[in-house]
Design a protein around this motif. Sequence first.
Motif, PDB file in Angstrom:
ATOM      1  N   VAL A 234      46.430  25.494  40.307  1.00  0.00           N
ATOM      2  CA  VAL A 234      47.353  26.716  40.540  1.00  0.00           C
ATOM      3  C   VAL A 234      47.948  27.283  39.115  1.00  0.00           C
ATOM      4  O   VAL A 234      48.217  26.656  38.304  1.00  0.00           O
ATOM      5  CB  VAL A 234      48.655  26.405  41.318  1.00  0.00           C
ATOM      6  CG1 VAL A 234      49.395  27.582  41.748  1.00  0.00           C
ATOM      7  CG2 VAL A 234      48.303  25.754  42.590  1.00  0.00           C
ATOM      8  N   TYR A 235      47.962  28.621  39.171  1.00  0.00           N
ATOM      9  CA  TYR A 235      48.081  29.410  37.862  1.00  0.00           C
ATOM     10  C   TYR A 235      49.589  30.202  38.194  1.00  0.00           C
ATOM     11  O   TYR A 235      49.607  30.561  39.266  1.00  0.00           O
ATOM     12  CB  TYR A 235      47.070  30.272  37.286  1.00  0.00           C
ATOM     13  CG  TYR A 235      45.721  29.556  37.016  1.00  0.00           C
ATOM     14  CD1 TYR A 235      45.882  28.852  35.674  1.00  0.00           C
ATOM     15  CD2 TYR A 235      44.630  29.649  37.826  1.00  0.00           C
ATOM     16  CE1 TYR A 235      44.619  28.119  35.449  1.00  0.00           C
ATOM     17  CE2 TYR A 235      43.601  28.862  37.362  1.00  0.00           C
ATOM     18  CZ  TYR A 235      43.443  28.129  36.297  1.00  0.00           C
ATOM     19  OH  TYR A 235      42.280  27.468  35.974  1.00  0.00           O
ATOM     20  N   GLY A 236      50.355  30.321  37.138  1.00  0.00           N
ATOM     21  CA  GLY A 236      51.281  31.066  37.570  1.00  0.00           C
ATOM     22  C   GLY A 236      51.218  32.851  37.171  1.00  0.00           C
ATOM     23  O   GLY A 236      51.878  33.365  37.630  1.00  0.00           O
ATOM     24  N   SER A 237      50.053  32.961  36.757  1.00  0.00           N
ATOM     25  CA  SER A 237      49.768  34.404  36.728  1.00  0.00           C
ATOM     26  C   SER A 237      48.255  34.617  36.380  1.00  0.00           C
ATOM     27  O   SER A 237      47.510  33.649  36.000  1.00  0.00           O
ATOM     28  CB  SER A 237      50.466  34.981  35.371  1.00  0.00           C
ATOM     29  OG  SER A 237      49.828  34.504  34.191  1.00  0.00           O
ATOM     30  N   ALA A 238      47.809  36.019  36.918  1.00  0.00           N
ATOM     31  CA  ALA A 238      46.586  36.380  36.599  1.00  0.00           C
ATOM     32  C   ALA A 238      46.056  36.281  35.191  1.00  0.00           C
ATOM     33  O   ALA A 238      44.854  35.751  34.944  1.00  0.00           O
ATOM     34  CB  ALA A 238      46.041  37.573  37.075  1.00  0.00           C
ATOM     35  N   LEU A 243      42.748  33.745  30.988  1.00  0.00           N
ATOM     36  CA  LEU A 243      42.642  33.036  29.721  1.00  0.00           C
ATOM     37  C   LEU A 243      42.076  31.411  29.699  1.00  0.00           C
ATOM     38  O   LEU A 243      41.297  31.021  28.844  1.00  0.00           O
ATOM     39  CB  LEU A 243      43.948  33.001  28.967  1.00  0.00           C
ATOM     40  CG  LEU A 243      44.418  34.342  28.547  1.00  0.00           C
ATOM     41  CD1 LEU A 243      45.904  34.363  27.924  1.00  0.00           C
ATOM     42  CD2 LEU A 243      43.495  35.157  27.846  1.00  0.00           C
ATOM     43  N   GLU A 244      42.164  30.952  30.803  1.00  0.00           N
ATOM     44  CA  GLU A 244      41.822  29.563  31.038  1.00  0.00           C
ATOM     45  C   GLU A 244      40.071  29.653  31.064  1.00  0.00           C
ATOM     46  O   GLU A 244      39.399  28.532  30.730  1.00  0.00           O
ATOM     47  CB  GLU A 244      42.104  29.096  32.514  1.00  0.00           C
ATOM     48  CG  GLU A 244      41.683  27.722  32.827  1.00  0.00           C
ATOM     49  CD  GLU A 244      42.314  26.584  31.798  1.00  0.00           C
ATOM     50  OE1 GLU A 244      41.804  25.489  31.763  1.00  0.00           O
ATOM     51  OE2 GLU A 244      43.299  26.622  31.126  1.00  0.00           O
ATOM     52  N   ARG A 245      39.443  30.856  31.495  1.00  0.00           N
ATOM     53  CA  ARG A 245      38.050  30.614  31.773  1.00  0.00           C
ATOM     54  C   ARG A 245      37.480  31.907  31.028  1.00  0.00           C
ATOM     55  O   ARG A 245      36.041  31.808  31.128  1.00  0.00           O
ATOM     56  CB  ARG A 245      37.939  30.978  33.150  1.00  0.00           C
ATOM     57  CG  ARG A 245      38.553  29.941  34.006  1.00  0.00           C
ATOM     58  CD  ARG A 245      37.843  28.571  34.037  1.00  0.00           C
ATOM     59  NE  ARG A 245      36.345  28.773  34.399  1.00  0.00           N
ATOM     60  CZ  ARG A 245      36.060  28.273  35.671  1.00  0.00           C
ATOM     61  NH1 ARG A 245      36.834  28.217  36.578  1.00  0.00           N
ATOM     62  NH2 ARG A 245      34.909  28.401  35.963  1.00  0.00           N
ATOM     63  N   ALA A 246      37.932  32.723  30.470  1.00  0.00           N
ATOM     64  CA  ALA A 246      37.259  33.644  30.004  1.00  0.00           C
ATOM     65  C   ALA A 246      37.522  34.014  28.548  1.00  0.00           C
ATOM     66  O   ALA A 246      38.548  33.555  27.799  1.00  0.00           O
ATOM     67  CB  ALA A 246      37.613  35.171  30.456  1.00  0.00           C
ATOM     68  N   GLY A 259      33.169  36.301  31.095  1.00  0.00           N
ATOM     69  CA  GLY A 259      33.661  34.951  31.963  1.00  0.00           C
ATOM     70  C   GLY A 259      34.425  35.326  32.824  1.00  0.00           C
ATOM     71  O   GLY A 259      35.029  36.210  33.257  1.00  0.00           O
ATOM     72  N   GLY A 260      34.800  34.160  33.718  1.00  0.00           N
ATOM     73  CA  GLY A 260      35.833  34.088  34.542  1.00  0.00           C
ATOM     74  C   GLY A 260      35.250  33.394  35.871  1.00  0.00           C
ATOM     75  O   GLY A 260      34.842  32.202  35.539  1.00  0.00           O
ATOM     76  N   TYR A 261      35.495  33.914  37.143  1.00  0.00           N
ATOM     77  CA  TYR A 261      35.216  32.921  38.300  1.00  0.00           C
ATOM     78  C   TYR A 261      34.146  33.598  39.022  1.00  0.00           C
ATOM     79  O   TYR A 261      33.997  34.914  39.126  1.00  0.00           O
ATOM     80  CB  TYR A 261      36.364  33.086  39.067  1.00  0.00           C
ATOM     81  CG  TYR A 261      37.724  32.303  38.277  1.00  0.00           C
ATOM     82  CD1 TYR A 261      38.095  30.782  38.606  1.00  0.00           C
ATOM     83  CD2 TYR A 261      38.514  32.967  37.200  1.00  0.00           C
ATOM     84  CE1 TYR A 261      39.034  30.281  37.751  1.00  0.00           C
ATOM     85  CE2 TYR A 261      39.400  32.486  36.740  1.00  0.00           C
ATOM     86  CZ  TYR A 261      39.581  31.236  36.942  1.00  0.00           C
ATOM     87  OH  TYR A 261      40.923  30.535  36.124  1.00  0.00           O
ATOM     88  N   GLU A 262      33.506  32.764  39.711  1.00  0.00           N
ATOM     89  CA  GLU A 262      32.209  33.250  40.576  1.00  0.00           C
ATOM     90  C   GLU A 262      32.644  34.036  41.568  1.00  0.00           C
ATOM     91  O   GLU A 262      31.982  35.248  42.026  1.00  0.00           O
ATOM     92  CB  GLU A 262      31.800  32.043  41.348  1.00  0.00           C
ATOM     93  CG  GLU A 262      30.758  31.273  40.297  1.00  0.00           C
ATOM     94  CD  GLU A 262      30.032  30.201  41.184  1.00  0.00           C
ATOM     95  OE1 GLU A 262      28.867  30.743  41.952  1.00  0.00           O
ATOM     96  OE2 GLU A 262      30.270  28.897  40.972  1.00  0.00           O
ATOM     97  N   ALA A 263      34.065  33.837  42.258  1.00  0.00           N
ATOM     98  CA  ALA A 263      34.388  34.572  43.585  1.00  0.00           C
ATOM     99  C   ALA A 263      35.938  34.616  43.071  1.00  0.00           C
ATOM    100  O   ALA A 263      36.666  33.759  43.149  1.00  0.00           O
ATOM    101  CB  ALA A 263      34.103  34.047  44.919  1.00  0.00           C
ATOM    102  N   THR A 279      38.850  41.934  36.989  1.00  0.00           N
ATOM    103  CA  THR A 279      38.910  41.382  35.612  1.00  0.00           C
ATOM    104  C   THR A 279      38.432  40.123  35.796  1.00  0.00           C
ATOM    105  O   THR A 279      37.718  39.675  34.565  1.00  0.00           O
ATOM    106  CB  THR A 279      40.182  41.608  35.094  1.00  0.00           C
ATOM    107  OG1 THR A 279      40.392  43.132  34.789  1.00  0.00           O
ATOM    108  CG2 THR A 279      40.293  40.993  33.563  1.00  0.00           C
ATOM    109  N   LEU A 280      38.806  39.228  36.725  1.00  0.00           N
ATOM    110  CA  LEU A 280      38.825  37.559  36.921  1.00  0.00           C
ATOM    111  C   LEU A 280      37.365  37.301  37.268  1.00  0.00           C
ATOM    112  O   LEU A 280      36.954  36.301  36.954  1.00  0.00           O
ATOM    113  CB  LEU A 280      39.937  37.279  37.700  1.00  0.00           C
ATOM    114  CG  LEU A 280      41.238  37.074  37.275  1.00  0.00           C
ATOM    115  CD1 LEU A 280      42.372  37.067  38.539  1.00  0.00           C
ATOM    116  CD2 LEU A 280      41.497  35.908  36.300  1.00  0.00           C
TER     117      LEU A 280
END
Length: 370
Positions: A234-238, A243-246, A259-263, A279-280
Amino acid sequence: MKALLYTPSLPRFFAARVLGKRFPKGLLPLSLTQLPLPERQGFVRVRVRLSGVCGSDLALLYGKSPPSISPFFSFPAVLGHEILGEVEGSLVAVNPLLTCADRGLPPCPKCQEGEEGLCQNVAEGSLAPGMLGYNRDLPGGWGEWILARPERLYPIPAHVPEERAVLAEPLAVVVRGLKKLKPWPKEVLILGMGTLGLLALKALRALGFSGKVYAVAKYPHQAERALAFGADGVYGSAKEALLERAKRYRHLLFEGYRGGYEAALEASGSGAGFRQALTLAQEGGRVLLLGAPGLDWADLSPFWFKEVGLVGSYTYSPEEFAQAVGLLPELKGLEGLIGGTFPLEAWPQALSAKGKALFSPQGSNRPNVL
C-alpha cells in the motif's frame, strides 16, 4: 410512500459545482416527500430494505455529472440504484437497468448480444430516459417501494448479511471491469481505497487473480483495510507508487517518467485520479476506469507516446450481475465498508457519513457505525 425526491435546479447545480462539499446540505435539491405507491403492468412491487449512496448520486447532487449524459436520465426522480429489496419475505438484489425489454421495445443490437448495459434505447420507448434512481416514471431505492420486472430480481444466497448483499450492484460494475483486464496482467495497481477500490481488491482475489495487487490509500484506515483484503503493498500517494517503479526524467521545467505498472485501476472517480492512472501505467499498459470523473482535463500523450490502453465499466450484463450476487458468500468482510445506515429523514447525515452510507427507507432500527 415516503421518498427522497431530487428536483433539478440550475442555480443550485452551478453553486454546488463551484462549492463542492462546502455547499450547504440544506440547500441541495433533495426533499423528503410523500408519493403514491408505484404501479405498472408487468412490474413487481418490491419493498426496499436498504439502498446505497453511490458516488454517482453525490456527483449529481454536487454538480459534478458531465452534461453530455444528461439526456439519458430524467427528473424529478427518487434517487438510489444500489438496492436490496424484499418480495414475499425473500431478499433480492435489484438490477436497476431499464433496457429494451423494460421499455416495451424489440431488442436493439446490444441487447440482442446480451449487453444490456450498453442498450441503445435508454431514452426511448414507454418509459422516461434513465434507469432506476434516475428515472421520473419509476422510483429508485431512496424510497419505501420500487417497481422492477421479475427477471431484474436476484435472490440473495443464504447467510449473506444484508449490509453485504446491498453491495451487489457496485460489485457487478467491478466484475465487468475486471473481466476487461483479461488476460490477467502480472500486477495491478488500484488508485482509491473507497468502496469501489476495496470491492475491486476483494473481487480480484475471489475471481482467481494470483498476481501482485498494490493499492494507493489516502487514509490510514483505508490502508489497513486494503492489507486485510489482500493487497501486497500500500502506498500513501500516487507519487510514492510512481517513484517506486518508474524512472524520472527532467528537461527545463518539465518532467516525465518511464516504467510503471502493467495495469492501473482508477476507482476514486476524480479527474486527478484519472491523470495519475495514465502516468502510473507502464508503456503498453492498461488503465481501467471504474470511477466516474466528469468534465476535467488530462494530458492525452500517454495514449500515443506510451501506447496505454483505456477501458471503462459503467454497468453490466445480466450474467455479470448474477455472477456478482453469486460471489457474495465468498466476500466476507465487505459489510465492514458500511459507514452507517440512516432513515430517510436523516439524509443530510447520510451524505456526510464516512464510509459507505445506506438508507433504510422502512425505518428499521439499525445502528450507525461512524
